[in-house]
Design a protein around this motif. Structure first.
Motif, PDB file in Angstrom:
ATOM      1  N   PHE A 226      44.890  29.927  44.064  1.00  0.00           N
ATOM      2  CA  PHE A 226      44.864  31.636  44.133  1.00  0.00           C
ATOM      3  C   PHE A 226      44.992  31.977  42.483  1.00  0.00           C
ATOM      4  CE2 PHE A 226      46.459  31.586  47.954  1.00  0.00           C
ATOM      5  CZ  PHE A 226      45.595  32.081  49.088  1.00  0.00           C
ATOM      6  N   PHE A 227      44.596  32.827  42.357  1.00  0.00           N
ATOM      7  CA  PHE A 227      44.915  33.777  41.250  1.00  0.00           C
ATOM      8  C   PHE A 227      45.117  34.702  40.916  1.00  0.00           C
ATOM      9  CE2 PHE A 227      43.802  35.884  36.521  1.00  0.00           C
ATOM     10  CZ  PHE A 227      44.897  35.246  35.643  1.00  0.00           C
ATOM     11  N   SER A 228      46.356  35.508  40.728  1.00  0.00           N
ATOM     12  CA  SER A 228      46.991  36.342  40.674  1.00  0.00           C
ATOM     13  C   SER A 228      47.300  37.194  39.810  1.00  0.00           C
ATOM     14  CB  SER A 228      48.242  36.541  42.008  1.00  0.00           C
ATOM     15  OG  SER A 228      47.836  35.635  43.208  1.00  0.00           O
ATOM     16  N   TYR A 229      47.013  38.335  40.099  1.00  0.00           N
ATOM     17  CA  TYR A 229      47.435  39.014  38.267  1.00  0.00           C
ATOM     18  C   TYR A 229      47.769  40.751  38.635  1.00  0.00           C
ATOM     19  CZ  TYR A 229      42.858  40.898  39.271  1.00  0.00           C
ATOM     20  OH  TYR A 229      41.915  40.855  39.511  1.00  0.00           O
ATOM     21  N   SER A 230      48.517  40.831  38.242  1.00  0.00           N
ATOM     22  CA  SER A 230      49.356  42.895  37.893  1.00  0.00           C
ATOM     23  C   SER A 230      47.635  43.596  37.446  1.00  0.00           C
ATOM     24  CB  SER A 230      50.196  43.595  36.866  1.00  0.00           C
ATOM     25  OG  SER A 230      50.505  44.223  36.651  1.00  0.00           O
ATOM     26  N   SER A 231      47.517  44.825  38.198  1.00  0.00           N
ATOM     27  CA  SER A 231      46.170  45.238  37.761  1.00  0.00           C
ATOM     28  C   SER A 231      47.090  46.655  36.853  1.00  0.00           C
ATOM     29  CB  SER A 231      45.862  46.426  38.999  1.00  0.00           C
ATOM     30  OG  SER A 231      45.202  45.152  40.046  1.00  0.00           O
ATOM     31  N   PHE A 232      47.973  47.272  36.454  1.00  0.00           N
ATOM     32  CA  PHE A 232      48.849  47.818  35.790  1.00  0.00           C
ATOM     33  C   PHE A 232      49.323  47.375  34.421  1.00  0.00           C
ATOM     34  CE2 PHE A 232      48.576  49.194  40.369  1.00  0.00           C
ATOM     35  CZ  PHE A 232      47.819  50.852  40.187  1.00  0.00           C
ATOM     36  N   THR A 233      49.824  45.894  34.260  1.00  0.00           N
ATOM     37  CA  THR A 233      50.343  45.745  33.194  1.00  0.00           C
ATOM     38  C   THR A 233      49.546  44.922  32.411  1.00  0.00           C
ATOM     39  OG1 THR A 233      51.191  43.753  34.117  1.00  0.00           O
ATOM     40  CG2 THR A 233      52.372  46.539  34.162  1.00  0.00           C
ATOM     41  N   ARG A 234      48.016  44.141  32.428  1.00  0.00           N
ATOM     42  CA  ARG A 234      47.593  43.192  32.095  1.00  0.00           C
ATOM     43  C   ARG A 234      46.068  43.927  31.330  1.00  0.00           C
ATOM     44  NH1 ARG A 234      49.250  38.131  33.201  1.00  0.00           N
ATOM     45  NH2 ARG A 234      47.599  37.909  31.071  1.00  0.00           N
ATOM     46  N   ASP A 235      45.620  43.743  30.531  1.00  0.00           N
ATOM     47  CA  ASP A 235      44.016  43.355  29.772  1.00  0.00           C
ATOM     48  C   ASP A 235      43.075  42.714  30.671  1.00  0.00           C
ATOM     49  OD1 ASP A 235      43.555  41.922  27.079  1.00  0.00           O
ATOM     50  OD2 ASP A 235      45.695  41.690  27.359  1.00  0.00           O
ATOM     51  N   PHE A 236      41.694  43.167  30.234  1.00  0.00           N
ATOM     52  CA  PHE A 236      40.810  41.843  30.624  1.00  0.00           C
ATOM     53  C   PHE A 236      41.019  41.035  30.132  1.00  0.00           C
ATOM     54  CE2 PHE A 236      36.232  40.274  31.376  1.00  0.00           C
ATOM     55  CZ  PHE A 236      36.137  40.002  32.653  1.00  0.00           C
ATOM     56  N   ASP A 237      41.137  40.711  28.554  1.00  0.00           N
ATOM     57  CA  ASP A 237      40.658  39.358  27.549  1.00  0.00           C
ATOM     58  C   ASP A 237      41.596  38.821  27.905  1.00  0.00           C
ATOM     59  OD1 ASP A 237      39.119  38.279  26.211  1.00  0.00           O
ATOM     60  OD2 ASP A 237      40.515  38.275  24.303  1.00  0.00           O
ATOM     61  N   GLY A 238      43.410  39.361  28.452  1.00  0.00           N
ATOM     62  CA  GLY A 238      44.117  38.445  28.636  1.00  0.00           C
ATOM     63  C   GLY A 238      43.991  37.437  30.002  1.00  0.00           C
ATOM     64  N   LEU A 239      44.144  38.726  30.904  1.00  0.00           N
ATOM     65  CA  LEU A 239      43.247  37.745  32.371  1.00  0.00           C
ATOM     66  C   LEU A 239      42.400  37.003  31.817  1.00  0.00           C
ATOM     67  CD1 LEU A 239      43.041  40.704  34.157  1.00  0.00           C
ATOM     68  CD2 LEU A 239      45.365  39.004  34.251  1.00  0.00           C
ATOM     69  N   ARG A 240      41.315  37.148  31.086  1.00  0.00           N
ATOM     70  CA  ARG A 240      40.532  36.391  31.105  1.00  0.00           C
ATOM     71  C   ARG A 240      41.084  34.762  30.630  1.00  0.00           C
ATOM     72  NH1 ARG A 240      38.534  33.276  26.523  1.00  0.00           N
ATOM     73  NH2 ARG A 240      38.223  35.663  25.544  1.00  0.00           N
ATOM     74  N   ARG A 241      41.412  34.477  29.199  1.00  0.00           N
ATOM     75  CA  ARG A 241      42.104  33.259  28.931  1.00  0.00           C
ATOM     76  C   ARG A 241      42.902  32.449  29.550  1.00  0.00           C
ATOM     77  NH1 ARG A 241      42.798  36.835  25.053  1.00  0.00           N
ATOM     78  NH2 ARG A 241      44.923  37.717  24.856  1.00  0.00           N
ATOM     79  N   GLU A 242      44.049  33.625  30.917  1.00  0.00           N
ATOM     80  CA  GLU A 242      44.925  32.948  31.341  1.00  0.00           C
ATOM     81  C   GLU A 242      44.440  32.480  32.709  1.00  0.00           C
ATOM     82  OE1 GLU A 242      48.171  34.312  34.356  1.00  0.00           O
ATOM     83  OE2 GLU A 242      48.327  35.666  32.036  1.00  0.00           O
ATOM     84  N   LEU A 243      43.069  33.001  33.123  1.00  0.00           N
ATOM     85  CA  LEU A 243      42.439  32.105  34.284  1.00  0.00           C
ATOM     86  C   LEU A 243      40.928  31.295  33.579  1.00  0.00           C
ATOM     87  CD1 LEU A 243      40.659  32.703  36.672  1.00  0.00           C
ATOM     88  CD2 LEU A 243      39.584  34.241  35.982  1.00  0.00           C
ATOM     89  N   SER A 244      40.964  30.898  32.722  1.00  0.00           N
ATOM     90  CA  SER A 244      40.825  29.972  31.905  1.00  0.00           C
ATOM     91  C   SER A 244      41.385  28.117  31.793  1.00  0.00           C
ATOM     92  CB  SER A 244      39.891  30.296  30.366  1.00  0.00           C
ATOM     93  OG  SER A 244      38.927  31.043  30.261  1.00  0.00           O
ATOM     94  N   GLU A 245      42.452  29.090  31.369  1.00  0.00           N
ATOM     95  CA  GLU A 245      43.438  28.019  31.924  1.00  0.00           C
ATOM     96  C   GLU A 245      43.730  27.527  33.219  1.00  0.00           C
ATOM     97  OE1 GLU A 245      45.045  26.309  28.812  1.00  0.00           O
ATOM     98  OE2 GLU A 245      43.625  27.248  27.615  1.00  0.00           O
ATOM     99  N   ARG A 246      43.754  28.108  33.782  1.00  0.00           N
ATOM    100  CA  ARG A 246      43.805  27.858  35.315  1.00  0.00           C
ATOM    101  C   ARG A 246      43.423  26.920  36.237  1.00  0.00           C
ATOM    102  NH1 ARG A 246      47.384  27.072  39.438  1.00  0.00           N
ATOM    103  NH2 ARG A 246      47.124  28.009  41.805  1.00  0.00           N
ATOM    104  N   ILE A 247      41.613  27.368  35.807  1.00  0.00           N
ATOM    105  CA  ILE A 247      41.157  26.618  36.267  1.00  0.00           C
ATOM    106  C   ILE A 247      40.485  24.984  35.147  1.00  0.00           C
ATOM    107  CG2 ILE A 247      37.973  26.627  36.624  1.00  0.00           C
ATOM    108  CD1 ILE A 247      38.533  29.352  36.276  1.00  0.00           C
ATOM    109  N   LEU A 248      40.867  25.357  34.450  1.00  0.00           N
ATOM    110  CA  LEU A 248      41.336  23.707  33.775  1.00  0.00           C
ATOM    111  C   LEU A 248      41.684  22.976  34.366  1.00  0.00           C
ATOM    112  CD1 LEU A 248      40.708  24.897  29.373  1.00  0.00           C
ATOM    113  CD2 LEU A 248      39.600  23.201  31.113  1.00  0.00           C
ATOM    114  N   ASP A 249      43.457  23.792  34.723  1.00  0.00           N
ATOM    115  CA  ASP A 249      44.211  23.338  34.728  1.00  0.00           C
ATOM    116  C   ASP A 249      44.076  22.982  36.530  1.00  0.00           C
ATOM    117  OD1 ASP A 249      46.035  23.351  33.250  1.00  0.00           O
ATOM    118  OD2 ASP A 249      47.262  25.048  33.636  1.00  0.00           O
ATOM    119  N   LEU A 250      42.898  23.399  37.444  1.00  0.00           N
ATOM    120  CA  LEU A 250      43.182  22.762  38.587  1.00  0.00           C
ATOM    121  C   LEU A 250      41.937  21.694  38.446  1.00  0.00           C
ATOM    122  CD1 LEU A 250      42.823  26.108  40.572  1.00  0.00           C
ATOM    123  CD2 LEU A 250      44.778  24.524  40.587  1.00  0.00           C
ATOM    124  N   ALA A 251      40.856  21.429  37.872  1.00  0.00           N
ATOM    125  CA  ALA A 251      39.901  20.588  37.728  1.00  0.00           C
ATOM    126  C   ALA A 251      40.368  18.940  36.875  1.00  0.00           C
ATOM    127  CB  ALA A 251      38.758  20.947  36.903  1.00  0.00           C
TER     128      ALA A 251
END
Length: 274
Positions: A111-136
């Motif tokens: 899973f990739f989970s996040y808060s809908s109220f305290t985060r912005d799209f670009d910050g989430l996108r960067r964090e998600l990229s790192e998550r994918i890299l780690d899983l790969a």
């Protein structure tokens, strides 16, 4: 009994308001006229959407607290499948979808989970990229990506990271507002309001250079009550698009058909698992 009346009233309000706006927005866009020309007309699909919305809201409200529990990711064999939920939801969104994937042989779901109220799209996108890299790197193999609603947009942006070349196996979106949604005018929080058509975020997504060799599939419902008007469900050129049976926006997480289409897509994109 009175305690039950509060969530029931909330559910009826959400379903009633979103389908009233569905009728208004899709009447303007011509989508309702196209539905009326289909065999059986527009009434039956709409009734199916409303009934699905009532059921999914009950499931959503009932299962949402499960997402607050400590994460228990199933580290099984086979390809890694990363699931990204949508706006205002949490990983409990995938409770049925994940089980259907596991029964089909795709049990290694994360899973990739996040808060809908305290985060912005670009910050989430960067964090998600790192998550994918780690899983790969963990599985030494590309990761299959599945996102519902906003989760699909986050994945679209993430796979454009040059570091992810060859690390993503495929990308599937469920009811994602690829062109925004007019309903986002009523959204709570900056992240939700950024999904309005014509915002800087949506203009940026429209010109993304997604990997041309990445298999991409968008599942859409003709009576989606959250992405308005219906044309805003359509992804950019280069995507495969499949229309599911009439169901509401969140029902795509719980209805068996989207999960079955997801399994078929994974089998085509990851042919080593049968």
């Amino acid at each position: 009994m009175r305690l039950l009346l509060v969530p029931l009233a909330f559910i009826l309000l959400v379903v009633g308001l979103t389908y009233a706006l569905f009728l208004l927005e899709n009447l303007r866009s011509g989508h309702l006229a196209r539905m009326r020309r289909q065999p059986g007309g527009a009434l039956r699909p709409l009734l199916r959407g409303v009934s699905a919305a009532l059921a999914e809201q009950i499931l959503l409200v009932g299962s949402y607290p499960l997402g607050w529990l400590p994460p228990r990711e199933r580290r099984a064999g086979g390809p890694v499948v990363l699931l990204v939920h949508g706006l205002y939801h949490n990983r409990a969104a995938w409770i049925l979808f994940r089980r259907r994937l596991a029964r089909a042989g795709y049990a290694n779901a994360r899973f990739f989970s996040y808060s809908s109220f305290t985060r912005d799209f670009d910050g989430l996108r960067r964090e998600l990229s790192e998550r994918i890299l780690d899983l790969a790197a963990e599985g030494d193999a590309p990761v299959a990506l599945i996102g519902h609603s906003l989760g699909g947009l986050l994945l679209r942006a993430a796979v454009c990271d040059e570091r992810l070349r060859g690390r993503a196996a495929c990308l599937l979106t469920l009811g994602s507002p690829h062109r925004g949604s007019t309903l986002a005018h009523l959204a709570l929080g900056g992240l939700g309001r950024s999904l309005r058509p014509g915002t800087p975020l949506m203009r940026g997504l429209a010109v993304l250079r997604e990997p041309a060799d990445l298999p991409r599939l968008a599942l859409v419902s003709p009576v989606d009550n959250m992405v308005l008007p219906a044309e805003n469900l359509l992804p950019p050129p280069g995507w495969e698009v499949r229309e599911v049976a009439p169901m509401s926006h969140v029902a795509m997480l719980y209805h068996p058909e989207p999960a079955e289409l997801a399994v078929d897509f994974l089998k085509r994109s990851l042919p080593t698992v049968r």
